[in-house]
Structures are given as C-alpha cells and as structure tokens.
Write a protein that holds these residues in place. Structure first.
Motif, PDB file in Angstrom:
ATOM      1  N   MET A 489       3.065   3.247  11.682  1.00 42.36           N
ATOM      2  CA  MET A 489       4.494   3.498  11.847  1.00 42.36           C
ATOM      3  C   MET A 489       4.777   4.108  13.208  1.00 42.36           C
ATOM      4  O   MET A 489       4.032   4.967  13.679  1.00 42.36           O
ATOM      5  N   THR A 490       5.866   3.672  13.811  1.00 43.63           N
ATOM      6  CA  THR A 490       6.319   4.245  15.073  1.00 43.63           C
ATOM      7  C   THR A 490       7.489   5.178  14.801  1.00 43.63           C
ATOM      8  O   THR A 490       7.963   5.291  13.669  1.00 43.63           O
ATOM      9  N   SER A 491       8.008   5.807  15.847  1.00 44.26           N
ATOM     10  CA  SER A 491       9.115   6.743  15.667  1.00 44.26           C
ATOM     11  C   SER A 491      10.395   6.051  15.230  1.00 44.26           C
ATOM     12  O   SER A 491      11.285   6.687  14.664  1.00 44.26           O
ATOM     13  N   SER A 492      10.506   4.758  15.462  1.00 40.92           N
ATOM     14  CA  SER A 492      11.732   4.034  15.126  1.00 40.92           C
ATOM     15  C   SER A 492      11.567   3.123  13.912  1.00 40.92           C
ATOM     16  O   SER A 492      12.444   2.296  13.632  1.00 40.92           O
ATOM     17  N   THR A 493      10.488   3.252  13.182  1.00 45.37           N
ATOM     18  CA  THR A 493      10.277   2.420  11.990  1.00 45.37           C
ATOM     19  C   THR A 493      11.442   2.564  11.013  1.00 45.37           C
ATOM     20  O   THR A 493      11.899   3.669  10.731  1.00 45.37           O
ATOM     21  N   ASN A 494      11.914   1.432  10.507  1.00 42.54           N
ATOM     22  CA  ASN A 494      12.971   1.454   9.498  1.00 42.54           C
ATOM     23  C   ASN A 494      12.381   1.069   8.140  1.00 42.54           C
ATOM     24  O   ASN A 494      11.159   0.949   7.984  1.00 42.54           O
ATOM     25  N   PHE A 495      13.230   0.874   7.127  1.00 42.07           N
ATOM     26  CA  PHE A 495      12.729   0.624   5.781  1.00 42.07           C
ATOM     27  C   PHE A 495      11.867  -0.634   5.706  1.00 42.07           C
ATOM     28  O   PHE A 495      10.815  -0.638   5.069  1.00 42.07           O
ATOM     29  N   SER A 496      12.323  -1.702   6.342  1.00 44.29           N
ATOM     30  CA  SER A 496      11.552  -2.936   6.349  1.00 44.29           C
ATOM     31  C   SER A 496      10.191  -2.725   7.012  1.00 44.29           C
ATOM     32  O   SER A 496       9.157  -3.205   6.523  1.00 44.29           O
ATOM     33  N   GLY A 497      10.189  -1.970   8.110  1.00 42.62           N
ATOM     34  CA  GLY A 497       8.932  -1.658   8.781  1.00 42.62           C
ATOM     35  C   GLY A 497       8.036  -0.767   7.947  1.00 42.62           C
ATOM     36  O   GLY A 497       6.802  -0.867   8.007  1.00 42.62           O
ATOM     37  N   ALA A 498       8.634   0.115   7.140  1.00 41.81           N
ATOM     38  CA  ALA A 498       7.841   0.988   6.275  1.00 41.81           C
ATOM     39  C   ALA A 498       7.144   0.187   5.194  1.00 41.81           C
ATOM     40  O   ALA A 498       6.005   0.489   4.808  1.00 41.81           O
ATOM     41  N   ARG A 499       7.834  -0.810   4.665  1.00 44.90           N
ATOM     42  CA  ARG A 499       7.174  -1.691   3.695  1.00 44.90           C
ATOM     43  C   ARG A 499       5.948  -2.344   4.331  1.00 44.90           C
ATOM     44  O   ARG A 499       4.854  -2.345   3.767  1.00 44.90           O
ATOM     45  N   ALA A 500       6.128  -2.921   5.529  1.00 46.29           N
ATOM     46  CA  ALA A 500       5.021  -3.572   6.222  1.00 46.29           C
ATOM     47  C   ALA A 500       3.903  -2.578   6.512  1.00 46.29           C
ATOM     48  O   ALA A 500       2.718  -2.898   6.369  1.00 46.29           O
ATOM     49  N   ALA A 501       4.268  -1.356   6.923  1.00 50.53           N
ATOM     50  CA  ALA A 501       3.264  -0.340   7.260  1.00 50.53           C
ATOM     51  C   ALA A 501       2.429   0.049   6.053  1.00 50.53           C
ATOM     52  O   ALA A 501       1.201   0.169   6.133  1.00 50.53           O
ATOM     53  N   THR A 502       3.086   0.274   4.913  1.00 53.24           N
ATOM     54  CA  THR A 502       2.336   0.669   3.717  1.00 53.24           C
ATOM     55  C   THR A 502       1.485  -0.487   3.200  1.00 53.24           C
ATOM     56  O   THR A 502       0.378  -0.272   2.693  1.00 53.24           O
ATOM     57  N   LEU A 503       1.985  -1.723   3.342  1.00 54.32           N
ATOM     58  CA  LEU A 503       1.166  -2.870   2.941  1.00 54.32           C
ATOM     59  C   LEU A 503      -0.068  -3.004   3.831  1.00 54.32           C
ATOM     60  O   LEU A 503      -1.166  -3.310   3.352  1.00 54.32           O
ATOM     61  N   GLN A 504       0.100  -2.773   5.114  1.00 56.19           N
ATOM     62  CA  GLN A 504      -1.064  -2.816   6.007  1.00 56.19           C
ATOM     63  C   GLN A 504      -2.036  -1.687   5.675  1.00 56.19           C
ATOM     64  O   GLN A 504      -3.255  -1.865   5.737  1.00 56.19           O
ATOM     65  N   ALA A 505      -1.493  -0.526   5.310  1.00 54.85           N
ATOM     66  CA  ALA A 505      -2.356   0.603   4.952  1.00 54.85           C
ATOM     67  C   ALA A 505      -3.132   0.325   3.684  1.00 54.85           C
ATOM     68  O   ALA A 505      -4.337   0.588   3.601  1.00 54.85           O
ATOM     69  N   VAL A 506      -2.462  -0.197   2.653  1.00 49.84           N
ATOM     70  CA  VAL A 506      -3.169  -0.468   1.397  1.00 49.84           C
ATOM     71  C   VAL A 506      -4.173  -1.599   1.589  1.00 49.84           C
ATOM     72  O   VAL A 506      -5.246  -1.602   0.977  1.00 49.84           O
ATOM     73  N   ALA A 507      -3.853  -2.570   2.460  1.00 48.10           N
ATOM     74  CA  ALA A 507      -4.806  -3.633   2.765  1.00 48.10           C
ATOM     75  C   ALA A 507      -6.038  -3.071   3.450  1.00 48.10           C
ATOM     76  O   ALA A 507      -7.171  -3.457   3.142  1.00 48.10           O
ATOM     77  N   ALA A 508      -5.832  -2.146   4.391  1.00 52.19           N
ATOM     78  CA  ALA A 508      -6.958  -1.542   5.106  1.00 52.19           C
ATOM     79  C   ALA A 508      -7.829  -0.701   4.178  1.00 52.19           C
ATOM     80  O   ALA A 508      -9.057  -0.679   4.315  1.00 52.19           O
ATOM     81  N   LEU A 509      -7.193  -0.028   3.233  1.00 55.22           N
ATOM     82  CA  LEU A 509      -7.925   0.872   2.339  1.00 55.22           C
ATOM     83  C   LEU A 509      -8.578   0.153   1.163  1.00 55.22           C
ATOM     84  O   LEU A 509      -9.698   0.477   0.764  1.00 55.22           O
ATOM     85  N   TYR A 510      -7.867  -0.835   0.589  1.00 49.59           N
ATOM     86  CA  TYR A 510      -8.318  -1.425  -0.676  1.00 49.59           C
ATOM     87  C   TYR A 510      -8.352  -2.951  -0.688  1.00 49.59           C
ATOM     88  O   TYR A 510      -8.837  -3.543  -1.648  1.00 49.59           O
ATOM     89  N   GLY A 511      -7.835  -3.587   0.344  1.00 55.43           N
ATOM     90  CA  GLY A 511      -7.870  -5.037   0.426  1.00 55.43           C
ATOM     91  C   GLY A 511      -6.619  -5.703  -0.112  1.00 55.43           C
ATOM     92  O   GLY A 511      -5.937  -5.162  -0.985  1.00 55.43           O
TER      93      GLY A 511
END
Length: 530
Positions: A489-511
């Motif tokens: 996430m960057t300083s300007s992340t919005n809701f749509s970006g937060a969805r993408a960020a958490t999906l990338q995080a869960v993919a990195a952690l658990y696939g």
C-alpha cells in the motif's frame, strides 16, 4: 450520528473482473483499475530485470509498466526511498515520483520483485504540468504563513519544518512547501499545510492528529524529569475498570518507582498531565503498588502500550512503531473532562472523559491498540489522513485493535457511555448500528472529518470482519492486513487498491489457491469493493 448519503460509487465490471483474478501471482499480466478507471496495480509475471541491488532493479522494473501507467520512462522521474525484503525473499522497493528532482505528494510506486523477476508494481500516475520550476517564497516565509493559517499563537511542540513538493491539483503540479506544524494546546494540531511556493497561498491542508473518536474536542508535551538509570521492577496496579494488573513493568530509581518499562527492545514511558495541557511528569509511586484513583489511567495506558508493543514484536517482528525501537510515550489525565484519545505523531494522549460520554480512555485495550496502530501505519503505508486513504488509515487501526482485543467486534465499548450497557464507538460486524456505511452503495461524500475518515472506515471494517470470520482466525487476518500495509500500500491507496493489496498479501503468505484467498475476494465483494 445520522449521515446523509449523497453519492454512490459504482465499480465498473471491468475492474470487478480484473480484481477477481489472482492478483500478485498470475501467469499473465493484469492491469487493475479503480472505479474511475485509474491504474493502481500491474501484476503478474512481468519479466526479468538485472541489477546488483533492489534499487537498481526497481527503476528498470518501472520501465516495464510505463505504458500501463502512462509515463515515458522511470529514470529521472522516480527516486528510491526505501526497500524491504519479506520472508519469501521478495523485495518491495518504494519510489517517490519526482519532477525536476522535487517529490510529488502522494506519488509513490512500489516494485515487487524477487531475484530480478518482477511480480508487480503498485501505485498511481497522472500527467501533471508543473506550475513553476523555482520557488519565489523562502521556507521561512512559508512556515510563517502555514502557522498563521492554523490560528494557533502559542508555542509549538517542535520547530516547524518545510520542504518543497509538488501538489497534484487537477492536471497541474503546484510547486509548494509542505509545512509540518505540531502543537498540543486546547485543540491539538499535527498539520500538513501546503503553501504555494510562488504566491504564498494555502494550496491544501489537513490535520493529522488521529483520534479514537471522530468528534474533535478541545485538547504540548511539557517537561518532567525522566530517570535515565534505574533497576527494572515488576509492580501491580489497578486499572480504570477496577481490574488488577499483576505484571506491571516499572523502574526503580533512587527509591522511587516510575512507569517506565525497559524490559523490551525499547522504552515504554507513561506521563501524567495532571489535567493540564502544557506539562507532564513521569508517573511515580513509592511502593510499586499502583492503586490510587489518580494512578488508574496511567496503569492501563502503560500496561496496554506494553501489550501492543509485544503483539507487533512477537507476531510481526516489528520493534516499536517505526521498527527501530522508538520510545512509546503515553500521557494521561489530559486537560479536563477530555472526551478523546489521539496519536499526534510522537505520542499517545488520553483524556479522562466527562463521566457521561466517556470514562478515562486509556482503560480500553482496543483504544490503545487503535492509537498505536496509527503510529505503525505512519511508518508502513503512510496513508494520507484524508478521504478514502484516511478511512483506510482509521480502518486499519480498528482492525488491528480487534485482533489484539479479541473478545468482541466493538471498538471502545469498555470506556464509552458508562451509564449505558452494550454500546460502543463503532462496530466491525455491524457498522450501520452506529450510523456508518458497510457497503459502497452507502459511501458518504463529505468535507467534514477530513472527508469522513471515521465514517467511511465502516466499509473496510466490514470487509475485515467478513474475512476474519470466514476463515475463523483474527490472527491470520491481522497478519494479512499488516503485510498489506507494509508491502503493498502507498500513501494514496484507496479502497479498490486496498482490496488488491490484501489479495497480494494473502497470496504471498498463503498462496492464491488457498481458501483464505477466496474468502478474502468474497469479503471485499460483499461490501461492494471489486
């Protein structure tokens, strides 16, 4: 509080389709856009780049997505600010956008790559025409104008600082001084004020004092002697709710015990404002039994700050909010009948409440966790405290508080309206019970509260609740949310970006094939963020 919904944000089917795919681990490149059609992520196997360092590789990686974001080349337009390598060996390198070497406010990009294999780029870009190449105003003049714009005439808690930035305004980049103004008089201020570097006008401003309660009530850290040497001790204390804390880490110095914990990789210190707003002293006791009525707020602030530190250290290997051992400073008995708690950029501060709306706010573990998570966010994603990014800032504090204080899905219920049982400041499971939206079709467009940061936080709050309950683990959900904030996430992340960020995080952690990934997709879709 009743809120009038005056706008509805509808996400395009194109975005919904893109984000429903396996962000962060796809075989083909995916360009993810928000509801207005602006790119916020390019993910997938984006190719190989060379370079001896992550910094070198990051600039080359940006050139691979220049056509998607819309810039001509990375070199000369972006500058590396920091890089972090996660447990999987993926480097997350953050870069600031620059025009003529001057940073663009909110213009960060993050490159995600491992051993030269580019996995994605997070950020946003828009063509901007600079309004000027050189400042006509001095930094000292800008500071004077910025301080004057706040209406504050007292002594600042620290010297105001100014730096040149470009502020995006429509299709212009306005050359400005970003001035930081911090004070703690009757109304606390931690301002970012943008002063036009040519004509001295105020381009934009927002107060970064981050409250537990959205009602801004009246509120300088002062002196007081803090012992530098002493012996670690363990005392007992009585908290705001009358409960006993049997493991209260204190320090013995010259026959007096202080609320100073040096058993950790940092120092935890708790001060008493004694109902003032101008000075504070380190709380002390003669027998290490902290049981007077005056001491109760300090006991809880100190004990809970230690617990929050332990959570971030043990669960995320984070050493204090800045990950570099910053001292955790708390102040209690702030002002009189002060109905709030806040993080001001350097410390936590807690009022005693008026006995009707609140009792002493340090008595709630989730309030303390909420405030300290604001500090963590400042040093991870740095979410700007306005509009959707500000609502995410608030929501991330609520979510991590709900992970640490896991007895319920309410925020602040232990100290809110002592004469009324069962209510709270906010609910993660049912935001609408407290007048907050829980779906994008209820999004509130407002200029108050920095664009409704405490109000619209209900939408990502509900997404977190949906995810944590679907997978049956607040701990795992918290790990995903923390990783997203730190790496995606960057300083300007919005809701749509937060969805993408958490999906990338869960993919990195658990696939991407894990049930967690699917549950997270559904959690966001069910609040209308696709």
């Amino acid at each position: 509080m009743n809120k009038k919904v005056i706008t509805t944000l509808v996400l395009s089917s194109m975005v919904a389709s893109a984000l429903s795919m396996n962000a962060g681990a796809a075989s083909d490149k995916q360009v993810l856009k928000n509801e207005t059609g602006h790119v916020h992520n390019v993910v997938g196997k984006l190719g190989k780049v060379s370079g001896a360092t992550a910094d070198e590789r990051a600039l080359k990686a940006l050139d691979k997505v220049k056509g998607d974001f819309g810039y001509a080349q990375a070199n000369g337009h972006f500058k590396v600010t920091k890089s972090h390598k996660d447990d999987n060996g993926v480097s997350h390198t953050k870069l600031a956008r620059v025009i003529d070497g001057i940073p663009v406010f909110g213009g960060e990009m993050i490159v995600h790559e491992k051993d030269g294999n580019v996995q994605g780029v997070t950020g946003s870009y828009k063509d901007l025409a600079p309004t000027a190449k050189k400042a006509s105003l001095s930094s000292a003049e800008a500071i004077k104008k910025a301080v004057a714009s706040t209406g504050f005439t007292g002594e600042l808690t620290e010297e105001a600082q100014a730096k040149l930035v470009f502020v995006p305004k429509a299709d212009k980049a306005v050359l400005s001084y970003e001035v930081s103004v911090r004070y703690m008089d009757e109304t606390p201020g931690n301002w970012s004020i943008f002063v036009n570097a040519v004509d001295g006008s105020i381009v934009d401003s927002f107060n970064r004092v981050e409250y537990a309660n959205h009602t801004l009530v009246k509120a300088k850290p002062g002196g007081g002697t803090t012992p530098t040497t002493g012996t670690a001790a363990v005392g007992t204390g009585t908290g705001v709710l009358g409960d006993t804390k049997t493991s209260l880490n204190t320090m013995l110095s010259n026959g007096t015990y202080y609320l100073q914990d040096k058993t950790k990789a940092t120092s935890v210190q708790t001060y008493d404002y004694a109902n003032s707003t101008s000075s504070k002293t380190l709380m002390s006791d003669i027998d290490n039994v902290w049981d007077t009525s005056v001491q109760r707020a300090g006991v809880d602030a100190h004990y809970y700050a230690g617990k929050v530190y332990d959570y971030y250290f043990n669960e995320h290997n984070r050493n204090s909010y800045n990950n570099n051992g910053a001292t955790l400073v708390s102040g209690v008995h702030y002002s009189r009948s002060y109905n709030n708690a806040f993080w001001n950029g350097s410390q936590m501060t807690y009022g005693d409440g008026d006995g009707v709306t609140f009792i002493a706010l340090s008595g709630a573990y989730d309030v303390v966790a909420h405030e300290l998570t604001h500090a963590v966010t400042e040093y991870t994603s740095g979410l700007v405290y306005q509009n959707q990014s500000g609502a995410l800032n608030e929501s991330w504090s609520d979510a991590m508080a709900a992970v640490m204080d896991s007895d319920d899905w309410l925020i602040g219920e232990d100290v809110y309206t002592p004469g009324k049982a069962g209510d709270a400041l906010r609910s993660m499971s049912n935001p609408s019970a407290y007048g907050d939206p829980e779906h994008m079709n209820q999004f509130v467009n407002t200029t108050s509260d920095n664009g409704g940061v405490h109000t619209n936080s209900g939408i990502p709050n509900k997404a977190f609740y949906n995810f944590a309950t679907a997978i049956g683990s607040r701990s795992i959900a918290g790990k995903v949310w923390y990783t997203a904030s730190r790496d995606y996430m960057t300083s300007s992340t919005n809701f749509s970006g937060a969805r993408a960020a958490t999906l990338q995080a869960v993919a990195a952690l658990y696939g991407t094939s894990s049930s967690y990934y699917t549950a997270l997709q559904t959690a966001w879709s069910n609040v209308g963020v696709n």
